[in-house]
Design an enzyme around this catalytic site. Structure first.
Site, PDB file in Angstrom:
ATOM      1  N   SER A   1       0.793  -1.229   0.000  1.00  0.00           N
ATOM      2  CA  SER A   1       0.000   0.000   0.000  1.00  0.00           C
ATOM      3  C   SER A   1       0.830   1.285   0.000  1.00  0.00           C
ATOM      4  CB  SER A   1      -0.984   0.002   1.162  1.00  0.00           C
ATOM      5  OG  SER A   1      -0.357  -0.393   2.355  1.00  0.00           O
TER       6      SER A   1
ATOM      7  N   LYS B   1     -11.955  -0.335  -2.300  1.00  0.00           N
ATOM      8  CA  LYS B   1     -11.003   0.516  -3.012  1.00  0.00           C
ATOM      9  C   LYS B   1     -11.449   0.658  -4.466  1.00  0.00           C
ATOM     10  CE  LYS B   1      -7.869   0.238   0.658  1.00  0.00           C
ATOM     11  NZ  LYS B   1      -7.123  -0.644   1.516  1.00  0.00           N
TER      12      LYS B   1
ATOM     13  N   HIS C   1      -5.241  -3.613  -2.954  1.00  0.00           N
ATOM     14  CA  HIS C   1      -4.879  -2.614  -3.970  1.00  0.00           C
ATOM     15  C   HIS C   1      -4.696  -3.218  -5.358  1.00  0.00           C
ATOM     16  CE1 HIS C   1      -4.471   0.627  -1.093  1.00  0.00           C
ATOM     17  NE2 HIS C   1      -3.871  -0.228  -0.294  1.00  0.00           N
TER      18      HIS C   1
HETATM   19  C1  LIG Z   1      -7.184  -0.914   2.904  1.00  0.00           C
HETATM   20  C2  LIG Z   1      -6.536  -2.201   3.178  1.00  0.00           C
HETATM   21  C3  LIG Z   1      -7.125  -3.167   3.987  1.00  0.00           C
HETATM   22  C4  LIG Z   1      -8.372  -2.910   4.764  1.00  0.00           C
HETATM   23  O1  LIG Z   1      -9.492  -2.852   3.955  1.00  0.00           O
HETATM   24  P1  LIG Z   1     -10.763  -1.996   4.422  1.00  0.00           P
HETATM   25  O2  LIG Z   1     -11.834  -2.472   3.539  1.00  0.00           O
HETATM   26  O3  LIG Z   1     -10.407  -0.577   4.255  1.00  0.00           O
HETATM   27  O4  LIG Z   1     -10.994  -2.341   5.865  1.00  0.00           O
HETATM   28  C5  LIG Z   1      -6.505  -4.387   4.103  1.00  0.00           C
HETATM   29  N1  LIG Z   1      -5.325  -4.640   3.490  1.00  0.00           N
HETATM   30  C6  LIG Z   1      -4.710  -3.727   2.730  1.00  0.00           C
HETATM   31  C7  LIG Z   1      -3.422  -4.064   2.052  1.00  0.00           C
HETATM   32  C8  LIG Z   1      -5.288  -2.474   2.553  1.00  0.00           C
HETATM   33  O5  LIG Z   1      -4.666  -1.553   1.822  1.00  0.00           O
END
Ligand SMILES: *Cc1c(COP(=O)(O)O)cnc(C)c1O
Length: 389
Positions: free
Chosen positions: A178, A237, A206
């Site tokens: 991320s 996302k 991602h």
């Molecule tokens: C954003 C994210 C999460 C968490 O997901 P949410 O739906 O926001 O709770 C888990 N793992 C990674 C790598 C992320 O970037």
């Protein structure tokens, strides 16, 4: 008695660790209102613009009309609508797996799956740069945790070869990291998992919607379907909705329904959220130009920044890390950009290693060429002002 709160807050401020929230007064679109000012947003995870796509919005509205706003129960009691099951089957089809299970957030999916699969007497082996939700999942599982250096397969092999006495071993990695935007070496991870009889799980938060011909993520990107890799991901996302999922074999999903506490003890997602995710998957399949546009936008901004002399890390994801190094300089760069109407927050330790403070730039398919050119001009002015270029 609660005097410690103001003292702790004071210390946070003193050490520059205090955080406050930005107030966004509008949808997650390239042009939006942040803290009362119109700004160009270059840090949203709404990568494909699906959170504001007309078809996705319409599906959410229709779902409220048909099903209401809340599910009224947990999945194992009265909250399991046909909608939830349809979405899970849709995700399994998308991922090419036998089945899938939806959690309320990606965070909860990681907590649930890791703590269901391993416990005391087991080992989790986790990449150094994995997301905090994986770190927390490892912690609550009570398994032993070993960290391997980021992407370092020799280090991972070493840990695997000296940990043969554990009952079960789980290797876990982000698919796209991320804060760095780089891709995990999944083929090598899979080979090591096979060789040492370990489970392998990838977090495609991602990568979902971004990598692979269908946008199904890192497993599709590397052609590793049907290899038994546990695929976790989010609907929050690129898919523009909310929720997390795990896709895999029938027995894995059945097991998680029975054992994943964050699935069992929480009210099922609301109907509009489920319907939006389902519509987003349809749009993803029918409008591949969104993904192409996103990647073109990433290349345009990346190349522009690189040509100016910024230190940007190469990327195939929607994330461009612009490395500044010093935390104060990163903050200054972000502040000057904000002054010019471009919103990109600085990321500092402990979120990233000391000396690698950065701006985490993300693109959306909905950014126009004008938007990106405006950002490039702002970066050039700000970079010169701070002596970065
Ligand atoms: C954003 C994210 C999460 C968490 O997901 P949410 O739906 O926001 O709770 C888990 N793992 C990674 C790598 C992320 O970037």
């Amino acid at each position: 008695m609660i005097d410690f709160l103001s003292e702790e807050l004071r210390l946070m401020k003193e050490h520059n660790l205090y955080r406050s929230l930005y107030l966004i007064d509008g949808p997650s679109e390239p042009k939006t209102i942040i803290n009362g000012r119109e700004m160009l947003l270059f840090s949203s995870n709404n990568y494909l613009g699906l959170a504001t796509h007309p078809r996705v919005k319409a599906a959410a509205i229709a779902a409220v009309k048909r099903w209401g706003t809340g599910s009224g129960g947990s999945r194992l009691t009265t909250g399991n609508f046909t909608l939830h099951r349809l979405l899970e089957k849709r995700i399994a089809r998308f991922k090419g797996t036998e089945d899938a299970i939806v959690f309320n957030t990606g965070y909860m999916a990681n907590l649930g799956v890791i703590s269901a699969l391993v416990g005391r007497g087991d080992l989790v082996i986790s990449d150094q740069l994995n997301h905090a939700s994986i770190v927390d999942g490892c912690r609550i599982s009570r398994a032993t945790v070993r960290i391997y250096r980021h992407g370092d397969m020799e280090d991972l092999r070493h840990i695997l070869s000296e940990s043969t006495s554990f009952r079960r071993r789980l290797i876990v990695t982000d698919g796209v990291f991320s804060m760095d935007g780089d891709i995990a070496p999944l083929p090598q991870l899979f080979e090591l998992a096979e060789e040492f009889q370990a489970l392998l799980m990838v977090d495609d938060a991602h990568a979902t919607g971004i990598l692979g011909d269908k946008g199904a993520g890192t497993v599709e990107y590397f052609g590793l379907e049907k290899r038994g890799i546990i695929q976790m991901g989010t609907l929050s996302k690129a898919l523009g909705s909310e929720g997390g999922y795990v896709a895999g074999s029938t027995s894995l999903i059945d097991f998680l329904r029975n054992r994943a506490r964050s699935f069992i003890y929480s009210t099922a997602l609301s109907p509009p959220v489920i319907a939006a995710a389902m519509a987003a998957l349809d749009v993803l399949g029918e409008e591949p130009q969104l993904r192409r546009q996103l990647h073109a936008n990433v290349q345009f901004l990346y190349q522009g920044l690189k040509d100016m002399g910024f230190e940007v890390l190469p990327t195939r994801s929607a994330i461009i890390p612009l490395i500044v190094g010093d935390a104060h300089k990163a903050l200054a760069l972000s502040a000057i950009l904000a002054e010019m109407g471009v919103f990109v927050p600085a990321i500092r330790p402990p979120s990233v290693p000391e000396g690698t403070s950065r701006l985490r730039i993300t693109l959306m398919a909905t950014h126009t060429e004008d938007n990106i050119q405006f950002a490039l001009n702002a970066f050039q002015k700000a970079g010169k002002k701070l002596g970065l270029i």
